[in-house]
Design an enzyme around this catalytic site. Structure first.
Site, PDB file in Angstrom:
ATOM      1  N   ARG A   7      -5.030 -10.178  -6.727  1.00 27.81           N
ATOM      2  CA  ARG A   7      -4.080  -9.225  -7.300  1.00 27.81           C
ATOM      3  C   ARG A   7      -3.578  -9.687  -8.668  1.00 27.81           C
ATOM      4  O   ARG A   7      -3.418  -8.900  -9.596  1.00 27.81           O
ATOM      5  CB  ARG A   7      -2.885  -9.040  -6.366  1.00 27.81           C
ATOM      6  CG  ARG A   7      -3.218  -8.285  -5.107  1.00 27.81           C
ATOM      7  CD  ARG A   7      -1.966  -8.018  -4.314  1.00 27.81           C
ATOM      8  NE  ARG A   7      -1.491  -9.194  -3.599  1.00 27.81           N
ATOM      9  CZ  ARG A   7      -0.207  -9.468  -3.336  1.00 27.81           C
ATOM     10  NH1 ARG A   7       0.739  -8.657  -3.786  1.00 27.81           N
ATOM     11  NH2 ARG A   7       0.130 -10.527  -2.653  1.00 27.81           N
ATOM     12  N   GLU A  29       1.967   9.693  -3.865  1.00 25.88           N
ATOM     13  CA  GLU A  29       0.580   9.269  -4.084  1.00 25.88           C
ATOM     14  C   GLU A  29      -0.302  10.434  -4.504  1.00 25.88           C
ATOM     15  O   GLU A  29      -1.166  10.300  -5.378  1.00 25.88           O
ATOM     16  CB  GLU A  29       0.032   8.613  -2.814  1.00 25.88           C
ATOM     17  CG  GLU A  29       0.670   7.270  -2.463  1.00 25.88           C
ATOM     18  CD  GLU A  29       1.981   7.385  -1.687  1.00 25.88           C
ATOM     19  OE1 GLU A  29       2.378   8.514  -1.337  1.00 25.88           O
ATOM     20  OE2 GLU A  29       2.621   6.339  -1.441  1.00 25.88           O
ATOM     21  N   SER A  75       3.874  -5.259  -6.018  1.00 29.90           N
ATOM     22  CA  SER A  75       2.894  -5.779  -5.076  1.00 29.90           C
ATOM     23  C   SER A  75       1.475  -5.631  -5.602  1.00 29.90           C
ATOM     24  O   SER A  75       0.612  -6.461  -5.331  1.00 29.90           O
ATOM     25  CB  SER A  75       3.000  -5.043  -3.733  1.00 29.90           C
ATOM     26  OG  SER A  75       4.310  -5.145  -3.231  1.00 29.90           O
ATOM     27  N   HIS A 116      -4.121  -4.752  -1.044  1.00 29.62           N
ATOM     28  CA  HIS A 116      -3.770  -4.737   0.381  1.00 29.62           C
ATOM     29  C   HIS A 116      -4.809  -4.016   1.224  1.00 29.62           C
ATOM     30  O   HIS A 116      -4.467  -3.317   2.175  1.00 29.62           O
ATOM     31  CB  HIS A 116      -2.369  -4.151   0.594  1.00 29.62           C
ATOM     32  CG  HIS A 116      -1.273  -5.014   0.004  1.00 29.62           C
ATOM     33  ND1 HIS A 116      -1.174  -5.265  -1.347  1.00 29.62           N
ATOM     34  CD2 HIS A 116      -0.255  -5.681   0.585  1.00 29.62           C
ATOM     35  CE1 HIS A 116      -0.137  -6.053  -1.587  1.00 29.62           C
ATOM     36  NE2 HIS A 116       0.433  -6.337  -0.443  1.00 29.62           N
TER      37      HIS A 116
HETATM   38  C1  TPP Z   1       3.375   6.571   1.984  1.00 30.58           C
HETATM   39  C2  TPP Z   1       3.907   5.241   1.639  1.00 30.58           C
HETATM   40  N1  TPP Z   1       3.842   4.839   0.352  1.00 30.58           N
HETATM   41  C3  TPP Z   1       4.301   3.605   0.015  1.00 30.58           C
HETATM   42  C4  TPP Z   1       4.841   2.761   0.945  1.00 30.58           C
HETATM   43  C5  TPP Z   1       5.307   1.348   0.567  1.00 30.58           C
HETATM   44  N2  TPP Z   1       6.760   1.269   0.646  1.00 30.58           N
HETATM   45  C6  TPP Z   1       7.384   0.755   1.729  1.00 30.58           C
HETATM   46  S1  TPP Z   1       9.067   0.877   1.604  1.00 30.58           S
HETATM   47  C7  TPP Z   1       8.957   1.594   0.073  1.00 30.58           C
HETATM   48  C8  TPP Z   1      10.207   2.011  -0.643  1.00 30.58           C
HETATM   49  C9  TPP Z   1      10.956   2.989   0.191  1.00 30.58           C
HETATM   50  O1  TPP Z   1      12.167   3.303  -0.392  1.00 30.58           O
HETATM   51  P1  TPP Z   1      13.295   3.967   0.496  1.00 30.58           P
HETATM   52  O2  TPP Z   1      12.710   5.129   1.216  1.00 30.58           O
HETATM   53  O3  TPP Z   1      14.444   4.263  -0.395  1.00 30.58           O
HETATM   54  O4  TPP Z   1      13.598   2.890   1.579  1.00 30.58           O
HETATM   55  P2  TPP Z   1      14.869   1.934   1.715  1.00 30.58           P
HETATM   56  O5  TPP Z   1      15.552   1.861   0.394  1.00 30.58           O
HETATM   57  O6  TPP Z   1      15.732   2.587   2.735  1.00 30.58           O
HETATM   58  O7  TPP Z   1      14.336   0.618   2.169  1.00 30.58           O
HETATM   59  C10 TPP Z   1       7.635   1.724  -0.322  1.00 30.58           C
HETATM   60  C11 TPP Z   1       7.197   2.277  -1.602  1.00 30.58           C
HETATM   61  C12 TPP Z   1       4.884   3.224   2.272  1.00 30.58           C
HETATM   62  N3  TPP Z   1       5.351   2.455   3.262  1.00 30.58           N
HETATM   63  N4  TPP Z   1       4.424   4.463   2.582  1.00 30.58           N
END
Ligand code: TPP
Ligand code: TPP
Ligand code: MG
Ligand code: MG
Lengths: 300, 317, 317, 300
Positions: free
Chosen positions: C8, C56, C35, C107
């Site tokens: 990465r 996405e 990441s 990933h």
């Molecule tokens: C479809 C999808 N895209 C990307 C991710 C990677 N990802 C995990 S948490 C996150 C951020 C989420 O933000 P939020 O919904 O505000 O969660 P919180 O602040 O409550 O942790 C991302 C981009 C994912 N899990 N699913």
């Protein structure tokens, strides 16, 4: 058969004796079960930090911001029975933001779905506690998640089934604010109001942070309440760390008829651990040994 | 001349039958109920029909939630939109939890015709087979469609059933029975095996008949279940006939040809030829013209048989 | 002990290099720039970096629009979200028009580890290979990653490049050159060929070394380009070594094993064994534990070699 | 090099001599180029009906509802050059609702991108006129479409590129109303306003019908203007068959700064052919021989 309000009969695991944190104590309206719920939330936060610290990976930030919401639900709102997770008339809780699994696991364990000791197996080979929720492995978990944006659609299916079966259970779905970027959330939002699903309540954990930074900078969601309103929902806004206000909002949401309700819960990512609060670094990184100790002292 | 019957019509009518028998049957569509024929069900059971508009991802999630609540959802649209538009939803909301969701899509393949590349579903089988726990079925005619839909309804677990737009030749006598995961022997033969699926089954039978005139005894298998694949039938065909030709209305990649090639390589390696769409998107034209231009006719199958026979090892003598 | 380096990291640094050389390079991410390591580019060229948040599908469409306007977009997120969440967008907005969009996802596979099934990308290669016109590449180490990304930038047309999360063993000397569509011979041998991709390449080398001790001369090919597949190298391996084992961090269906099996069946049928994830989703655990539990170690490869050798025809004598 | 307003120098193909239909003639405000544009629209409608009738498949309803919008764009709004379809500074038009391809082809042919005679090859083997738009085959087509919901994202990419290149061209994107069910449309809507794309104008062909029936019954979109507003867009609403009003709306939309604008064009599906108007059957079915004759008589 159903255990309605578990709040009072929670087992004291010797972890619920500290005084409430200043913010929560400062709440003007007294919570319905103030001491028990606040203490419960504190215990859950300790579990979360320990579990993630122990295995060395996981998402503390969004688990801590969601903790009070989950505690309110499982200890004062949901009609459920930890001894019978599949009780047909139970209310359903869907964790759409699956990365907050540690907080859900801690709440489920505290509620009695499985032993609290099992929390330390998080994310390890053979554990029932997967990195993201897995409906087939963990008692009490209603949906597999981890790919964001899918929980509200799933909840609509449950709400439609409840209507077909003339069952009175209610469906609660917790979304992240960043998660609301996903188009599927708006497909679902449109459909839920089109189907007039008043047995469905969504909660947005509005902690203002997503993974890459502030939502206002990465993908601005405002005016978020207007969005939900324009999609036909009844909107409530509330301090997501004030348990009394949360309970009140849940009561109001359930009372709405003819359409679904959403509670936009203003929260702080990392809530309860000073150096994690509003700190995007702790979205998805575990605390070091030192950080863990420090966090547990703060939550003692 | 071969008799034809509409596969979609069979689907729509079978749903109504199912709906009468079981109140747990529910049906979803994504603004294509007039084309997928779920409208018959919608007319009979309006309370158990959910049109999700143009929200395919949402439809799959709703179906999952219904299945988790004890319903048996059939969700339909064009094959090009599910699984392609909703792969992640099928993965996360259906396959990982192993929910009892039945995806039945019409307008598979390029027999869609004039609508063109955007509407040609040439990769859906590959995608569906990438979902652990799914059963993947491509019926060859209307009778088999009705039976496969019935079997899906009574077999727990997720299904993907791919149907085609045009009415198709009748290959099955009415009394024949679809068996999930079992290849159907339609013609016996020892020189080569043609394994076909969907609309290519009648073409395979035609090719075998033509080859018989050249002294080639071609076995024909209707591989209506792609997943779980009948590996025994494939291994048997390889061992007994020494050469295999596959035929499908799908990309060369990820479909029947690739499944059979893997099974053959792991059991009894023999020369193979694959009749399928090469790495390209098709254009607008009638289904017949497209089958000719992209090499999916009985003539193409016969040609593939001739070429594979040349590569076949002489029988142990 | 083998040296390791982050794939990465190599990607992130290479993007910055590219950004310096060509003002048309633009980068997109979907809320995972920390990441995927696109953040290095974002820091250096904020005007040419577009974070699409958790959108996405929208990201892929935006990348297509940028490419149609002469830009060279690199769009990144986790492999589990693209192509799975966006297959229809890749099909309609990128592959059908043949736009110059570079999808580079990190990933990939189950080496993601503890995050569990929702984050394990075990079907992305099958999906990407279902997109006519795409080149599909899985570099084996950091050096090859840097080179493959450079080649993608200068080769017109859509690319899918799959990277992994963990730092990986260095298999390439710095002076080696990635060639699109060409299998790389890493070890000569005449008894069997191990064709591997990504993280399985070092495991294949280890297996070959172990087998040498048993008197088995195993050839090792790094098949970093899955599409277009180097069919000549595959046919050559089949003809010259008479047995093939494939190894990949992917479902058995749709990936390297299935591509090689097809090429072998069409050219020179020989016994094959395939090291891959069987039809299942993996659980949460460390990458090492998962590789052991799902059969992706050098020991599993060696075992597959032994089993395929038993099925191999005795050399023509 | 650019041909700015093609309206007046259109070749008379002997099809533009009829009087305007009553609805259009009744417009209170005179269109900017009334006769020419209205006649052009009538000619385009005739082409659409003939093309689809000839080959026996295609989507008349949504082609006819979009005709006036397309005519306004290509003959009075877009800066473009049919003799140089790839002129870098041209305005871009993206047909997101790809099934309206016949209307776009007819407009492109009338504008001079390719011979009008070629229209009769629609959907046939070897034709440059595919069933849904194909950017690599048809001169003047900017994007391949047919799977709904994708055009706005693509347009954002073009708008970002224009900004990077400091080019002044404007991007126009036509969406169906049913198409607005798609989550990707809202992902794109959110991003376009987040990126402050004031070089982008979306038009929603608000004909109230999707494939299965009325949008209000299948998937209710209202309040649609509020949705776009809540997603940060400047909203204009207009009679989508009144050319003068359309031109005015396009002018206003282009004047908006700091954010994108959307024109919600109230239209009638099947507009111009009595028995196709508001008739969902003609969403995706070709007229029979008799219907074709009748339609052409009405459009004579
Ligand atoms: C479809 C999808 N895209 C990307 C991710 C990677 N990802 C995990 S948490 C996150 C951020 C989420 O933000 P939020 O919904 O505000 O969660 P919180 O602040 O409550 O942790 C991302 C981009 C994912 N899990 N699913
Ligand atoms: C993603 C996707 N799902 C389904 C379809 C099938 N389809 C074609 S047109 C249409 C209805 C579209 O309605 P609308 O956008 O209102 O178009 P219009 O009324 O302008 O014709 C549908 C469902 C499609 N083309 N794309
Ligand atoms: Mg957040
Ligand atoms: Mg419409």
């Amino acid at each position: 058969m159903a255990v309605r309000r578990l709040t009072v009969d929670v087992p004291d695991r010797g972890e619920t004796s500290a005084t409430p944190s200043s913010e929560e104590a400062a709440s003007t309206e007294p919570p319905v079960h103030p001491a028990a719920l606040i203490e419960k939330a504190r215990a859950v936060r300790r579990h979360v930090i320990r579990m993630i610290g122990h295995v060395g990976s996981g998402h503390p930030g969004g688990s801590l911001s969601a903790t009070d919401i989950l505690v309110a639900l499982y200890f004062a709102v949901l009609q459920h029975n930890p001894r019978d997770p599949h009780w047909p008339d139970r209310d359903r809780f869907i964790l759409s933001k699956g990365h907050a699994a540690p907080a859900l696991y801690a709440v489920l364990a505290e509620a009695g779905y499985f032993p609290v000791d099992e929390l330390s197996t998080l994310r390890q080979w053979g554990s029932r506690l997967q990195g993201h929720t897995d409906v087939n492995r963990t008692p009490g978990v209603e949906m597999s998640a981890g790919s964001l944006g899918q929980g509200l659609s799933f909840s609509i299916g449950m709400a439609l089934a409840a209507r077909l079966d003339r069952s009175g259970y209610h469906i609660y779905t917790l979304l992240g604010d960043g998660e609301c970027d996903e188009g599927q959330v708006w497909e679902a939002a449109m459909a839920a109001s089109h189907f007039h699903l008043d047995n469905l309540t969504a909660i947005v954990d509005r902690n203002q942070l997503q993974l890459d930074g502030w939502t206002s900078r990465i993908m601005d969601l405002e005016p978020l309440a207007d969005k939900w309103r324009a999609f036909g929902w009844h909107v409530l806004e509330v301090d997501g760390h004030n348990l009394a206000r949360l309970l009140d909002a849940f009561r109001q949401a359930k009372g709405v008829s003819g359409r679904p309700a959403v509670i936009i819960a203003r929260t702080i990512k990392g809530k309860g651990v000073s150096f994690m609060e509003n700190n995007v670094d702790f979205h998805g990184r575990a605390p070091s040994r030192d950080e863990l100790d420090k966090a547990l002292r703060e939550l003692a | 001349m071969a008799q034809t019957a509409s596969i979609r019509e069979a689907y729509g009518r079978t749903l109504v039958e199912l709906g009468k028998r079981d109140p747990n049957i529910v049906v979803l569509d994504a603004d294509l109920s007039k084309s997928t024929m779920t409208r018959y069900f919608a007319e009979q059971f309006p309370d158990r029909f959910f049109d999700c508009g143009l929200g395919e991802q949402n439809m799959v999630g709703i179906a999952a939630g219904l299945a988790a609540s004890g319903k048996i959802p059939f969700a339909s649209t064009f094959a090009v939109f599910v699984p392609g538009r909703t792969f992640d939803q099928l993965r996360m909301s259906v396959a990982q939890p192993g929910l009892n969701v039945k995806i039945v899509c019409t307008h598979g393949g390029i027999s869609v015709g004039e609508d063109g590349a955007s509407h040609h579903s040439i990769e859906d089988l590959g995608l569906a087979c990438s979902l652990p726990g799914f059963s993947v079925v491509v019926p060859a005619d209307a009778a088999e469609t009705a039976q496969a839909v019935m079997v899906a309804a009574s077999t727990p677990g997720p299904f993907y059933i791919r149907l085609c737009r045009p009415a198709s030749d009748v290959v099955h006598p009415a009394e024949c029975r679809f068996q999930l995961g079992v290849a159907e022997l339609l013609r016996q033969g020892d020189d080569v095996t043609i394994i076909a699926t969907g609309l290519m089954v009648p073409a395979a039978l035609e090719a075998a008949a033509a080859l018989a005139g050249e002294g080639v005894a071609g076995r024909v298998l209707n591989m209506s279940t792609l997943k779980p694949l009948d590996r025994e039938a494939v291994a048997g065909a390889a061992a007994e006939t020494g050469a295999i030709v596959t035929a499908e209305e799908h990309l060369l990649h990820g479909g029947l040809g690739s499944l059979v090639a893997q099974a053959v390589a792991e059991t009894h390696p023999v020369p193979m030829a694959m009749v399928a769409i090469k790495d390209t998107y098709a254009k607008s034209a009638s289904a017949g013209e497209l089958f000719r231009h992209y090499g999916l006719t009985s003539t193409d199958i016969a040609q593939a048989v001739r070429s594979v026979l040349q590569r076949k090892a002489p029988r142990g003598r």
